[in-house]
Motif scaffolding. Sequence first.
Motif, PDB file in Angstrom:
ATOM      1  N   PHE A 111       0.819  -1.221   0.000  1.00  0.00           N
ATOM      2  CA  PHE A 111       0.000   0.000   0.000  1.00  0.00           C
ATOM      3  C   PHE A 111       0.858   1.279   0.000  1.00  0.00           C
ATOM      4  CE2 PHE A 111      -2.617  -3.421   1.713  1.00  0.00           C
ATOM      5  CZ  PHE A 111      -3.668  -3.366   0.801  1.00  0.00           C
ATOM      6  N   ASP A 112       2.158   1.103  -0.231  1.00  0.00           N
ATOM      7  CA  ASP A 112       3.091   2.233  -0.277  1.00  0.00           C
ATOM      8  C   ASP A 112       2.876   3.177   0.926  1.00  0.00           C
ATOM      9  OD1 ASP A 112       5.138   3.809  -1.240  1.00  0.00           O
ATOM     10  OD2 ASP A 112       3.877   4.909  -2.645  1.00  0.00           O
ATOM     11  N   LEU A 113       2.868   2.578   2.113  1.00  0.00           N
ATOM     12  CA  LEU A 113       2.570   3.351   3.336  1.00  0.00           C
ATOM     13  C   LEU A 113       3.857   4.058   3.771  1.00  0.00           C
ATOM     14  CD1 LEU A 113       0.498   0.527   5.066  1.00  0.00           C
ATOM     15  CD2 LEU A 113      -0.368   2.480   3.756  1.00  0.00           C
ATOM     16  N   PHE A 114       4.104   5.218   3.199  1.00  0.00           N
ATOM     17  CA  PHE A 114       5.432   5.822   3.341  1.00  0.00           C
ATOM     18  C   PHE A 114       5.672   6.531   4.665  1.00  0.00           C
ATOM     19  CE2 PHE A 114       2.880   9.040   1.078  1.00  0.00           C
ATOM     20  CZ  PHE A 114       3.136  10.182   1.820  1.00  0.00           C
ATOM     21  N   SER A 115       4.598   6.815   5.424  1.00  0.00           N
ATOM     22  CA  SER A 115       4.826   7.487   6.711  1.00  0.00           C
ATOM     23  C   SER A 115       4.549   6.520   7.853  1.00  0.00           C
ATOM     24  CB  SER A 115       3.870   8.663   6.926  1.00  0.00           C
ATOM     25  OG  SER A 115       3.672   9.385   5.757  1.00  0.00           O
ATOM     26  N   CYS A 116       5.559   6.308   8.674  1.00  0.00           N
ATOM     27  CA  CYS A 116       5.317   5.553   9.913  1.00  0.00           C
ATOM     28  C   CYS A 116       5.186   6.598  11.015  1.00  0.00           C
ATOM     29  CB  CYS A 116       6.488   4.621  10.172  1.00  0.00           C
ATOM     30  SG  CYS A 116       6.335   3.760  11.726  1.00  0.00           S
ATOM     31  N   VAL A 117       3.988   6.761  11.517  1.00  0.00           N
ATOM     32  CA  VAL A 117       3.709   7.843  12.462  1.00  0.00           C
ATOM     33  C   VAL A 117       3.588   7.274  13.877  1.00  0.00           C
ATOM     34  CG1 VAL A 117       2.121   9.742  13.003  1.00  0.00           C
ATOM     35  CG2 VAL A 117       2.434   9.021  10.627  1.00  0.00           C
ATOM     36  N   ARG A 118       4.415   7.766  14.774  1.00  0.00           N
ATOM     37  CA  ARG A 118       4.382   7.259  16.155  1.00  0.00           C
ATOM     38  C   ARG A 118       4.252   8.423  17.146  1.00  0.00           C
ATOM     39  NH1 ARG A 118       7.825   2.239  16.696  1.00  0.00           N
ATOM     40  NH2 ARG A 118       7.736   2.648  18.914  1.00  0.00           N
ATOM     41  N   PRO A 119       3.089   8.616  17.752  1.00  0.00           N
ATOM     42  CA  PRO A 119       2.985   9.637  18.791  1.00  0.00           C
ATOM     43  C   PRO A 119       3.634   9.130  20.079  1.00  0.00           C
ATOM     44  CG  PRO A 119       0.855   8.597  18.386  1.00  0.00           C
ATOM     45  CD  PRO A 119       1.844   7.889  17.528  1.00  0.00           C
ATOM     46  N   ILE A 120       4.395   9.980  20.734  1.00  0.00           N
ATOM     47  CA  ILE A 120       5.098   9.555  21.951  1.00  0.00           C
ATOM     48  C   ILE A 120       4.742  10.550  23.050  1.00  0.00           C
ATOM     49  CG2 ILE A 120       7.331   8.971  22.970  1.00  0.00           C
ATOM     50  CD1 ILE A 120       7.391   7.494  20.444  1.00  0.00           C
ATOM     51  N   LYS A 121       3.910  10.109  23.969  1.00  0.00           N
ATOM     52  CA  LYS A 121       3.458  11.019  25.022  1.00  0.00           C
ATOM     53  C   LYS A 121       3.341  10.229  26.318  1.00  0.00           C
ATOM     54  CE  LYS A 121      -0.166  14.326  25.891  1.00  0.00           C
ATOM     55  NZ  LYS A 121      -1.521  14.717  25.604  1.00  0.00           N
ATOM     56  N   TRP A 122       3.754  10.842  27.399  1.00  0.00           N
ATOM     57  CA  TRP A 122       3.696  10.153  28.687  1.00  0.00           C
ATOM     58  C   TRP A 122       2.281  10.219  29.257  1.00  0.00           C
ATOM     59  CZ3 TRP A 122       3.603  12.238  33.937  1.00  0.00           C
ATOM     60  CH2 TRP A 122       3.868  11.263  34.911  1.00  0.00           C
ATOM     61  N   VAL A 123       1.867   9.124  29.902  1.00  0.00           N
ATOM     62  CA  VAL A 123       0.583   9.131  30.608  1.00  0.00           C
ATOM     63  C   VAL A 123       0.896   9.146  32.106  1.00  0.00           C
ATOM     64  CG1 VAL A 123      -1.526   7.820  31.064  1.00  0.00           C
ATOM     65  CG2 VAL A 123      -0.549   7.843  28.760  1.00  0.00           C
ATOM     66  N   GLU A 124       0.271  10.080  32.816  1.00  0.00           N
ATOM     67  CA  GLU A 124       0.579  10.253  34.233  1.00  0.00           C
ATOM     68  C   GLU A 124       0.467   8.931  34.990  1.00  0.00           C
ATOM     69  OE1 GLU A 124      -1.623  13.435  36.063  1.00  0.00           O
ATOM     70  OE2 GLU A 124      -0.938  12.784  38.045  1.00  0.00           O
ATOM     71  N   GLY A 125       1.507   8.619  35.746  1.00  0.00           N
ATOM     72  CA  GLY A 125       1.467   7.412  36.557  1.00  0.00           C
ATOM     73  C   GLY A 125       2.282   6.259  35.988  1.00  0.00           C
ATOM     74  N   VAL A 126       2.585   6.311  34.695  1.00  0.00           N
ATOM     75  CA  VAL A 126       3.349   5.203  34.090  1.00  0.00           C
ATOM     76  C   VAL A 126       4.818   5.336  34.499  1.00  0.00           C
ATOM     77  CG1 VAL A 126       4.115   4.135  31.932  1.00  0.00           C
ATOM     78  CG2 VAL A 126       1.802   5.058  32.109  1.00  0.00           C
ATOM     79  N   PRO A 127       5.394   4.272  35.093  1.00  0.00           N
ATOM     80  CA  PRO A 127       6.801   4.359  35.476  1.00  0.00           C
ATOM     81  C   PRO A 127       7.687   4.650  34.257  1.00  0.00           C
ATOM     82  CG  PRO A 127       5.796   2.386  36.400  1.00  0.00           C
ATOM     83  CD  PRO A 127       4.802   2.971  35.451  1.00  0.00           C
ATOM     84  N   SER A 128       8.626   5.580  34.437  1.00  0.00           N
ATOM     85  CA  SER A 128       9.489   5.975  33.320  1.00  0.00           C
ATOM     86  C   SER A 128      10.927   6.043  33.820  1.00  0.00           C
ATOM     87  CB  SER A 128       9.044   7.357  32.810  1.00  0.00           C
ATOM     88  OG  SER A 128      10.128   8.024  32.223  1.00  0.00           O
ATOM     89  N   PRO A 129      11.904   5.762  32.971  1.00  0.00           N
ATOM     90  CA  PRO A 129      13.304   5.836  33.412  1.00  0.00           C
ATOM     91  C   PRO A 129      13.851   7.261  33.480  1.00  0.00           C
ATOM     92  CG  PRO A 129      13.192   5.132  31.127  1.00  0.00           C
ATOM     93  CD  PRO A 129      11.781   5.260  31.590  1.00  0.00           C
ATOM     94  N   VAL A 130      13.084   8.266  33.016  1.00  0.00           N
ATOM     95  CA  VAL A 130      13.606   9.643  33.052  1.00  0.00           C
ATOM     96  C   VAL A 130      12.898  10.464  34.132  1.00  0.00           C
ATOM     97  CG1 VAL A 130      14.325   9.641  30.628  1.00  0.00           C
ATOM     98  CG2 VAL A 130      12.043  10.454  31.209  1.00  0.00           C
ATOM     99  N   LYS A 131      13.556  11.592  34.515  1.00  0.00           N
ATOM    100  CA  LYS A 131      13.040  12.380  35.642  1.00  0.00           C
ATOM    101  C   LYS A 131      11.763  13.141  35.300  1.00  0.00           C
ATOM    102  CE  LYS A 131      17.286  13.282  38.167  1.00  0.00           C
ATOM    103  NZ  LYS A 131      18.462  14.080  37.836  1.00  0.00           N
ATOM    104  N   ASN A 132      11.690  13.666  34.078  1.00  0.00           N
ATOM    105  CA  ASN A 132      10.539  14.492  33.719  1.00  0.00           C
ATOM    106  C   ASN A 132       9.835  13.990  32.464  1.00  0.00           C
ATOM    107  OD1 ASN A 132      10.733  16.563  35.789  1.00  0.00           O
ATOM    108  ND2 ASN A 132      12.680  17.050  34.797  1.00  0.00           N
ATOM    109  N   PRO A 133       9.240  12.807  32.537  1.00  0.00           N
ATOM    110  CA  PRO A 133       8.620  12.255  31.323  1.00  0.00           C
ATOM    111  C   PRO A 133       7.458  13.106  30.820  1.00  0.00           C
ATOM    112  CG  PRO A 133       8.005  10.952  33.247  1.00  0.00           C
ATOM    113  CD  PRO A 133       9.037  11.929  33.705  1.00  0.00           C
TER     114      PRO A 133
END
Length: 418
Positions: A111-133
């Motif tokens: 289908f010639d799907l040329f854009s791989c779109v990935r939104p990256i957003k933190w959801v409050e409460g999810v453990p994260s390895p960084v200080k200010n996700p």
Amino acid sequence: MSNKIIFTNNKLSVPNTIEIPYISGDGIGKEIWEASQPVFDAAIKKIYGVEKKIIWKKCLAGREAYDQTGEWMPEASLELIKAHLVAIKGPLETPVAGGIRSLNVLLRQTFDLFSCVRPIKWVEGVPSPVKNPQNVDMVIFRENTEDIYSGIEWKAGSEKSDELIKFLQDKMGTDTIRFPENCGIGIKPISIEGSRRIVTSAIKYAIKHNLPSVTIAHKGNIQKYTEGLFRDVGYQVAEETFKDQTFTWMQYEAIKKEEGIEKANNALENAQKSGKVIVKDCIADAFFQNSLLNPQDYSVVVTTNLNGDYISDALAAQVGGIGISPGGNINYLTGYAIFEATHGTAPTIAGQKKANPCALLLSGVMLFRYIGWNEVADSIENAIDISIKNKTVTADFNMPNAKIKDTFTFAEEIIKNL
Ligand code: NAI
């Protein structure tokens, strides 16, 4: 009246009752699909009552298809997607043999799907390895059809690689292959057309969603005619096609050189105030560093295939990782789009109701936004946020003091929070 989405004059036309093909997927795919579909239907019903609905059309693919038909991706499944334009999928097992590199690659190519779109957003409460996700809020546009993923490479010592190396040395004047006798070799195609269409899509997305900037992430300092081309085409697209809606870092530098830094800063500030999208670039390695230290500086990020592969996973890890990362593979010129959970089939937990359905649910959120059913998207996203804030989650979240739910009870909890 037809229940199919159609694409005319660069716009989707979406009927109130739509048929959407789904590939539930292998491994945990079946469970996460069976948990997610009721959430989608409940959200549509809550927002639109009986006015709108989706008829989900099963599309056979992967292990299930192979067991039933002897084919990993039956022609009928491709035809179903072709006829309906927009589809959603869970993870698919990669066949170890059979001449198919990957079913996902096959879908992207078909289908010639040329854009791989990935939104990256933190959801409050999810453990994260960084200080200010909470500072991470980006959308990655990864070019999906070019670069070293074109699969043009030859094994070290093979006739073809020796021949190509000889050609490079004799005809092209190459004298920098350090060990030419035993050298695997690959080709990296990056075209003006391919770069133009992905950057155009990224800038249009930023304009449509009122986002502050588009960053072109590249290795143009080293790979001048491939990654450098990508950057140059990116700026060209901004300055020619989106002249009135963007302000580029190149324009900033030109003003700085001609009229001094104060004027350049004023021009930048004015552009920001008037809602123009700032188009800038960043060398990919610096981007990794900056996106860890100052993620708030980035919004839409557009990049080549390999950089995008690394960047998407690294950023997904910053916001809590694999079980909650959705993606969309989209051709904005034809309308074709397949939304998918970005994780794999998780064979070790398949069939145990342990899988987290969030990546597939959030892929659905992307699908609803794509077809313009934004209230449904907001409602599901909000319900997931509430469930996570309430610490009612699946085990993979690794959340301290959480009430651990199985895949289906977690989905029911989300429905309650719609
Ligand atoms: P994977 O993503 O299946 O698993 C990696 C780790 O994450 C495992 O510990 C797994 O249990 C966990 N995990 C993944 N999704 C989860 C979820 N929703 N809930 C809870 N835990 C989850 O990656 P792996 O093991 O490399 O691949 C397994 C199979 O999946 C392979 O056949 C691979 O080719 C295929 N695959 C398919 C993809 C797709 O269809 N988009 C993407 C990646 C892999």
